[in-house]
Design a protein around this motif. Structure first.
Motif, PDB file in Angstrom:
ATOM      1  N   PRO A  55       0.797  -1.232   0.000  1.00  0.00           N
ATOM      2  CA  PRO A  55       0.000   0.000   0.000  1.00  0.00           C
ATOM      3  C   PRO A  55       0.828   1.280   0.000  1.00  0.00           C
ATOM      4  O   PRO A  55       0.548   2.212  -0.761  1.00  0.00           O
ATOM      5  CB  PRO A  55      -0.843  -0.129   1.277  1.00  0.00           C
ATOM      6  CG  PRO A  55      -0.960  -1.596   1.494  1.00  0.00           C
ATOM      7  CD  PRO A  55       0.327  -2.189   1.014  1.00  0.00           C
ATOM      8  N   LYS A  56       1.846   1.336   0.826  1.00  0.00           N
ATOM      9  CA  LYS A  56       2.627   2.568   0.928  1.00  0.00           C
ATOM     10  C   LYS A  56       3.420   2.834  -0.342  1.00  0.00           C
ATOM     11  O   LYS A  56       3.518   3.957  -0.807  1.00  0.00           O
ATOM     12  CB  LYS A  56       3.566   2.470   2.130  1.00  0.00           C
ATOM     13  CG  LYS A  56       4.367   1.189   2.148  1.00  0.00           C
ATOM     14  CD  LYS A  56       4.919   0.928   3.520  1.00  0.00           C
ATOM     15  CE  LYS A  56       5.544  -0.447   3.616  1.00  0.00           C
ATOM     16  NZ  LYS A  56       4.568  -1.519   3.363  1.00  0.00           N
ATOM     17  N   ILE A 566      -7.537   0.291   0.867  1.00  0.00           N
ATOM     18  CA  ILE A 566      -6.184   0.628   1.288  1.00  0.00           C
ATOM     19  C   ILE A 566      -6.208   1.994   1.966  1.00  0.00           C
ATOM     20  O   ILE A 566      -6.487   3.015   1.329  1.00  0.00           O
ATOM     21  CB  ILE A 566      -5.207   0.648   0.090  1.00  0.00           C
ATOM     22  CG1 ILE A 566      -5.248  -0.693  -0.646  1.00  0.00           C
ATOM     23  CG2 ILE A 566      -3.801   0.967   0.566  1.00  0.00           C
ATOM     24  CD1 ILE A 566      -4.832  -1.873   0.179  1.00  0.00           C
ATOM     25  N   LEU A 567      -5.934   2.008   3.270  1.00  0.00           N
ATOM     26  CA  LEU A 567      -5.816   3.261   4.003  1.00  0.00           C
ATOM     27  C   LEU A 567      -4.356   3.684   4.036  1.00  0.00           C
ATOM     28  O   LEU A 567      -3.467   2.835   4.158  1.00  0.00           O
ATOM     29  CB  LEU A 567      -6.340   3.103   5.429  1.00  0.00           C
ATOM     30  CG  LEU A 567      -7.828   2.773   5.575  1.00  0.00           C
ATOM     31  CD1 LEU A 567      -8.184   2.596   7.039  1.00  0.00           C
ATOM     32  CD2 LEU A 567      -8.679   3.870   4.959  1.00  0.00           C
ATOM     33  N   PRO A 568      -4.052   4.966   3.932  1.00  0.00           N
ATOM     34  CA  PRO A 568      -2.656   5.411   4.001  1.00  0.00           C
ATOM     35  C   PRO A 568      -1.997   4.983   5.303  1.00  0.00           C
ATOM     36  O   PRO A 568      -2.653   4.895   6.346  1.00  0.00           O
ATOM     37  CB  PRO A 568      -2.775   6.943   3.914  1.00  0.00           C
ATOM     38  CG  PRO A 568      -4.098   7.193   3.285  1.00  0.00           C
ATOM     39  CD  PRO A 568      -4.989   6.074   3.732  1.00  0.00           C
ATOM     40  N   GLY A 573      -7.224   6.744  11.029  1.00  0.00           N
ATOM     41  CA  GLY A 573      -8.236   5.695  11.031  1.00  0.00           C
ATOM     42  C   GLY A 573      -7.623   4.320  11.040  1.00  0.00           C
ATOM     43  O   GLY A 573      -8.066   3.424  11.771  1.00  0.00           O
ATOM     44  N   LEU A 574      -6.572   4.109  10.229  1.00  0.00           N
ATOM     45  CA  LEU A 574      -5.884   2.820  10.218  1.00  0.00           C
ATOM     46  C   LEU A 574      -5.232   2.547  11.561  1.00  0.00           C
ATOM     47  O   LEU A 574      -5.261   1.425  12.067  1.00  0.00           O
ATOM     48  CB  LEU A 574      -4.841   2.792   9.106  1.00  0.00           C
ATOM     49  CG  LEU A 574      -4.005   1.511   9.006  1.00  0.00           C
ATOM     50  CD1 LEU A 574      -4.891   0.299   8.768  1.00  0.00           C
ATOM     51  CD2 LEU A 574      -2.953   1.639   7.914  1.00  0.00           C
TER      52      LEU A 574
END
Length: 681
Positions: A55-56, A566-568, A573-574
């Motif tokens: 993701p990153k 996909i959350l940053p 929130g993640l």
């Protein structure tokens, strides 16, 4: 957001040499700097299959609009250039170690004509020697003690100018805690020599100064100058007080920095103890967000690169030895680079045993505490909690605010002692009174998805029962007979005058599962999420939303979805989801260990000949405790299911004073073999 294929360079254009590359965004800003042994191989890995990136890395590639590279002659040169560019451009996708708090340092401004001793925080300045970091109380006490021996100027520039203009020193000059160079009591050269001695003492040469003062005190006593001898004695006492404040942890000739870290999927905490002359002279800590796909060796490499690159510019000195928890990536070139900064060899080592390994363990404990404290403070911030809940609601496209979140986790060892946990978060804070534990048996214990389905079914079946009970109670209170009773002064729910409700009782709502969550989080990926969704659907519940958090890549899964959300990595929130998931895991593990420990219990009944597990359970069910079984006669024992006269006689004999279980008449308790806890009396 750019498509990576729009700026992907041709494979033949990329050299195979070592080098450093930079990704830039549409505004021309450098957002990532990296190094590679083979530029072609490394850069192609970003573009071959962007959808398969972590993701990153995926976010970085899509945020960029161009990539450029510089070829260098060796891996050592790539290490140096990478550090230079990271320091220059401060790319947002590179790891940046941030101080976990602001540390005070004891600083000596050697770049001034009249050096000044002061306590400093924040960014460092060139031409200033720094010692520490220290705690606020310790640094003030140290500075106050040393100024009586080394009376270096500690006043501000304004006070210095006023003293020079008036020809009168400040108060410190009158009480001999300043040599008063402002009024010419000492020359600038003599004052600088005092500052040099101050720095030498703080740099680890305390024994030399103490020995010199002891020699001077002896000479003063020899000529009967007792007043000077007394002053020197007090100076020696002051220096020893500062010198002995730091405990000896390693050999006295040891100069080393001891690093340790504690990490999770999103963040890492780093601590370092600065050991000089075998004593801990300072401590420092950082917390870093993992915005790159770094292994622990990579993390250690970038840590040393940033810490010593910065320190080299402001201090120009490094220790002889650097102790790290794991060998960093590219260790040989890193050691050469550090040796070039120090001007002498630097050993990078991983201690395995002895005092250095013991000190490393202490530093690691500090890192663990620092990460816990960081998470606690972050979770306790109302603004951050509100931001996290808002981010989650928007990312999951939920129509309701997340006032209550429940998280579930299943724990077992190879399918044995299967348990599950439920933790509750309301307004972003844990509500431990609503935590629940579940034991799972039968077919539901066969795999994690079946267990998750069973737990969610049981939890929300209770919720439906509670909901029905509350509705019935409300309807009962609203009936005319009850209303009339209330009007006549009777308590709500009491019998009406005509006794129409004399045989009716008001259902008492269960408090355990009375409130439904807005969001259910399960520990796991797509299979666990779908199992949880099926459980809610089978009960007809459609106003509770379900997501899963897969631990390996921290992906958020929705029911019946082929791709995760996909959350940053830097998303609040993640972070909140991860914290809730970790708490559910902790709670499940503790219950699993408790249950496993009870399964290992050895009871006083185990030694009775012919008494098996089923009959032992029947006896305990009938009598309630081992103590009552011991006191029962043979005739009373036969009342238990499956216990005949022969077995009853064997039990009585076993617990008689001369029997194996009776001893001298003392009771033999059941003992948990894991904890040693007495479980039965």
């Amino acid at each position: 957001m750019a498509d990576p294929s729009s700026y992907r360079p041709q494979t033949g254009e990329i050299p195979t040499n070592p080098g450093v590359y930079r990704f830039r965004d549409p505004h021309g800003r450098v957002i990532y700097v990296g190094k590679a042994k083979n530029l072609r191989s490394r850069l192609n890995s970003y573009f071959a299959n962007p959808a398969g990136l972590l993701p990153k890395t995926h976010a970085m590639v899509y945020a960029a609009s161009s990539v450029e590279w510089t070829v260098v002659g060796s891996e050592l040169e790539s290490l140096q250039l990478e550090y230079t560019w990271i320091k220059e451009f401060k790319p947002r996708f590179n790891v940046v170690f941030r101080d976990d708090k602001t540390y005070p340092y004891l600083a000596v401004t050697m770049g001034e004509k009249l050096p000044r001793v002061q306590v400093m925080r924040g960014e460092r300045r060139k031409g200033t020697r720094y010692f520490g970091p220290y705690t606020a109380g310790a640094i003030r006490e140290t500075m106050d003690t040393l100024l009586r021996v080394f009376p270096v100027r500690s006043c501000s520039a304004g006070v210095l100018k006023r003293a020079q203009a008036s020809g009168r020193p400040c108060l410190l000059g009158y009480i001999d805690k300043c040599s008063a160079p402002c009024v010419g009591r000492v020359t600038p050269e003599e004052h600088r020599a005092l500052a040099d001695d101050f720095c030498a003492f703080m740099g680890g040469e305390a024994k030399r100064f103490i020995a010199r003062l002891e020699k001077e005190m002896g000479a003063a006593v020899a000529v009967l100058d007792y007043e000077r001898a007394a002053r020197l004695r007090d100076d020696i006492t002051a220096l020893r007080k500062v010198f002995e404040r730091n405990a000896v942890v390693l050999a006295e000739d040891t100069d080393a920095d001891v690093f340790a870290l504690h990490e999770d999927e999103l963040e890492a905490a780093v601590q370092v103890f600065h050991v000089r002359g075998g004593r801990v002279r300072g401590q420092r800590g950082w917390v870093v967000e993992k915005v790159e796909d770094f292994t622990t060796p990579d993390l250690v490499e970038h840590l040393l690169q940033q810490v010593y690159g910065e320190d080299a510019e402001v201090q120009g000195r490094l220790p002889r030895e650097v102790l790290v928890p794991v060998e960093p990536s590219n260790a040989q070139d890193l050691a050469v680079w550090l040796a070039g900064i120090r001007g002498a060899k630097v050993d990078i080592r991983v201690p395995q045993r002895g005092d250095k390994a013991a000190l490393m363990s202490t530093v690691r404990e500090n890192a663990e505490h620092a990460l816990r404290l960081h998470k606690t403070r972050r979770a306790g911030d109302l603004t951050v909690r509100s931001q996290a809940l808002q981010e989650l609601q928007e990312a999951l496209e939920l129509p309701v605010p997340l006032l209550r979140i429940e998280c579930y986790d299943v724990s077992h060892v190879q399918g044995t002692n299967v348990v599950a946990s439920m933790v509750v978060v309301e307004d972003g804070l844990p509500k431990k009174s609503d935590y629940r534990k579940f034991s799972i048996t039968g077919a539901a214990a066969t795999d994690d998805t079946a267990a998750m389905h069973d737990v969610l079914t049981r939890r929300f079946r209770h919720y439906l029962v509670d909901k029905t009970a509350q509705v019935e109670a409300a309807e009962l209170v609203a009936t005319p007979a009850v209303a009339a009773a209330g009007a006549n002064g009777a308590a709500p729910g009491a019998a009406a005058p005509d006794d129409a409700l004399s045989d009716t009782t008001t259902p008492a709502p269960r408090a355990k599962f009375a409130y439904p969550p807005n969001l259910v989080v399960v520990d796991g990926g797509k299979p666990q999420v779908n199992a949880a969704a099926r459980a809610l659907e089978s009960l007809g519940i459609d106003d509770v939303y379900v997501v899963g958090l897969a631990k390996r890549l921290e992906e958020v899964w929705l029911p019946d979805s082929d791709f995760p959300v996909i959350l940053p990595r830097s998303s609040q929130g993640l972070y909140m989801l991860q914290r809730i998931r970790d708490e559910a895991h902790r709670f499940a593990i503790s219950f699993h260990r408790q249950k496993r420990g009870k399964a290992m219990t050895v009871s006083a009944l185990d030694g009775v000949p012919g008494l098996g597990d089923s009959k032992r359970k029947a006896l305990l069910a009938h009598f309630g405790s081992v103590k009552k079984i011991k006191a029962a006669s043979a005739e009373e024992l036969t009342a238990a299911k499956g216990v005949g006269p022969a077995l009853a006689a064997a039990i009585v004999t076993h617990f008689s004073p001369g029997g194996e279980g009776g001893g001298s008449g003392d009771t033999v308790p059941a003992i948990n073999m894991t904890t040693g806890e007495v479980l039965e009396t």
